[in-house]
Write an enzyme that holds these catalytic residues in place. Structure first.
Site, PDB file in Angstrom:
ATOM      1  N   ASP A  84       2.078   5.350  13.544  1.00 45.20           N
ATOM      2  CA  ASP A  84       1.500   3.902  14.489  1.00 45.20           C
ATOM      3  C   ASP A  84       1.964   4.105  15.842  1.00 45.20           C
ATOM      4  O   ASP A  84       1.660   3.724  16.609  1.00 45.20           O
ATOM      5  CB  ASP A  84       1.269   3.020  13.981  1.00 45.20           C
ATOM      6  N   LYS A  86       4.439   5.265  16.745  1.00 45.65           N
ATOM      7  CA  LYS A  86       4.790   7.007  17.767  1.00 45.65           C
ATOM      8  C   LYS A  86       2.846   7.639  17.606  1.00 45.65           C
ATOM      9  O   LYS A  86       3.033   8.338  19.189  1.00 45.65           O
ATOM     10  CB  LYS A  86       5.357   7.827  16.993  1.00 45.65           C
ATOM     11  N   HIS A 109      -6.153   4.314   9.914  1.00 50.02           N
ATOM     12  CA  HIS A 109      -5.637   2.925  10.466  1.00 50.02           C
ATOM     13  C   HIS A 109      -6.270   2.987  11.408  1.00 50.02           C
ATOM     14  O   HIS A 109      -5.406   3.688  12.312  1.00 50.02           O
ATOM     15  CB  HIS A 109      -4.103   3.554   9.831  1.00 50.02           C
ATOM     16  N   GLY A 135      -0.980   9.318   0.736  1.00 48.03           N
ATOM     17  CA  GLY A 135      -1.442  10.976   0.729  1.00 48.03           C
ATOM     18  C   GLY A 135      -1.784  11.318  -0.116  1.00 48.03           C
ATOM     19  O   GLY A 135      -2.163  11.815  -0.771  1.00 48.03           O
ATOM     20  N   GLU A 228      11.413  -6.530 -18.146  1.00 49.86           N
ATOM     21  CA  GLU A 228      10.450  -7.719 -17.734  1.00 49.86           C
ATOM     22  C   GLU A 228       9.687  -8.269 -16.126  1.00 49.86           C
ATOM     23  O   GLU A 228       7.809  -8.221 -16.520  1.00 49.86           O
ATOM     24  CB  GLU A 228      10.899  -8.646 -18.279  1.00 49.86           C
ATOM     25  N   GLU A 232       7.238  -3.611 -16.784  1.00 48.96           N
ATOM     26  CA  GLU A 232       5.978  -3.482 -17.361  1.00 48.96           C
ATOM     27  C   GLU A 232       4.557  -3.595 -17.048  1.00 48.96           C
ATOM     28  O   GLU A 232       4.028  -3.946 -16.731  1.00 48.96           O
ATOM     29  CB  GLU A 232       6.348  -4.738 -18.810  1.00 48.96           C
TER      30      GLU A 232
END
Length: 341
Positions: A84, A86, A109, A135, A228, A232
């Site tokens: 975006d 560039k 986008h 992608g 945790e 998971e």
């Protein structure tokens, strides 16, 4: 009223059969679109700046590689698969001088068009085809005979065929296999930025890191905290992806369900919602876009420092070691294909 979902039967690849399709950039989305379109039997050329590290990669994949300016001259549909920040410079230097009436500019986008860092002439089509996935997933799903859902939008319809071109492109990359929904550049841009910032990337990474730090600071082993709060997570997200939030709850224990519905809203509370609304406001007003462009123009200093801090966090070291003892887990290097031009 539910949005119409377009599938293979609604799109005609013949619309693109005698056209030359240019993909400018060979990064995350660029390489996936180019390969999928080529495998769909369409003529694809690649446009890259002189000295781009992607030139040998694109040639190895069997593409004709040209300068950005030459690719724009040769093509009927031009996919601006450039980061975006560039796009504006590339547009002024190489794209705008080589546009002619009736060509189509395509984006994955809506950032540059919506925030007007790129302002195309009125005599070209301007369309959007935005797969709802990175992608490498777009490519992998296509190769497996499946597809990633996609959005399409029409900003300018000079030829009166812009939507047909967008649908054909979506079909060529596999999007219509999974379903395509029509939106606007404004809606795609604002919702995409909001999702990235508050849930999918920013919200999720901050939540995982905060949970990990809370357990470690309380004296629990980092390995336990990693399992945790990060490991998971994929299992839970997969359940949500397959059956929604209620489907996930059906698959976990009663204790987990009770913790979910009774404690979760205390963590993600009204204060979080208020800050989410503030983040959305910054997106809608253009404040975020202005700040991001300024960050690029000043050399990415804050951006680079924040990324480096994340890379050196202990959760990354613990995670790398634990993933290393699970040979069945697919490993991905963070130095892989980037969304580079």
């Amino acid at each position: 009223m539910p949005a119409k979902v377009y599938t293979d039967k609604d799109a005609d690849l013949g619309v693109l059969k005698n056209k030359t399709l240019a993909v400018l950039g060979f990064g995350s989305q660029g390489h996936a679109h180019a390969l999928n379109l080529k495998d769909s039997g369409l003529k694809v050329i690649i446009g890259l700046y002189a000295g781009s590290k992607s030139i040998p990669v694109a040639k190895e994949k069997g593409f004709e590689v040209l300068t950005t300016a030459e690719a724009v001259k040769r093509a009927d549909v031009i996919f601006v698969a450039i980061p975006d920040t560039k796009q504006a410079a590339a547009y002024e230097k190489d794209i705008a001088p080589n546009l002619s009436p009736g060509k189509a500019l395509l984006f994955s986008h809506g950032f540059s068009i919506h925030f007007k860092t790129v302002v195309p002439p009125a005599n070209v089509d301007v369309i959007l085809v935005a797969p709802k996935g990175p992608g490498h997933i777009v490519r992998r799903q296509y190769a497996e005979g499946k597809g990633v859902p996609a959005l399409i939008a029409v900003y300018q319809n000079h030829t009166k065929k812009a939507k047909k071109v967008a649908l054909a492109w979506a079909k060529g990359i596999g999007g219509t296999r999974a379903g395509v929904i029509e939106t606007t550049f404004k809606e795609e841009t604002e919702t995409d930025l909001f999702g990235e910032q508050t849930v999918l990337c920013g919200g999720l990474s901050a939540l995982v890191t905060a949970g990990y730090e809370t357990l470690v600071e309380a004296g629990y082993q980092p390995e336990m905290a990693y399992f945790e709060c990060l490991h998971e997570l994929k299992l839970i997200v997969d359940l949500m992806n397959e059956a929604g939030v209620s489907g996930m709850r059906f698959s976990v224990s009663e204790t987990a369900k009770w913790g979910d519905v009774s404690v979760g809203p205390k963590i993600i509370d009204a204060g979080v919602r208020k800050r989410m609304k503030a983040a959305l406001k910054d997106i809608q007003t253009g404040k975020f876009a202005k700040g991001w462009v300024q960050e690029y123009q000043t050399g990415y200093k804050n951006y680079a420092a924040l990324l480096k801090a994340g890379e050196t966090h202990s959760i990354e070291k613990v995670g790398a070691r634990l993933r290393g003892i699970m040979p069945w887990m697919k490993k991905r290097s963070v130095k892989g294909v980037q969304a580079s031009y």
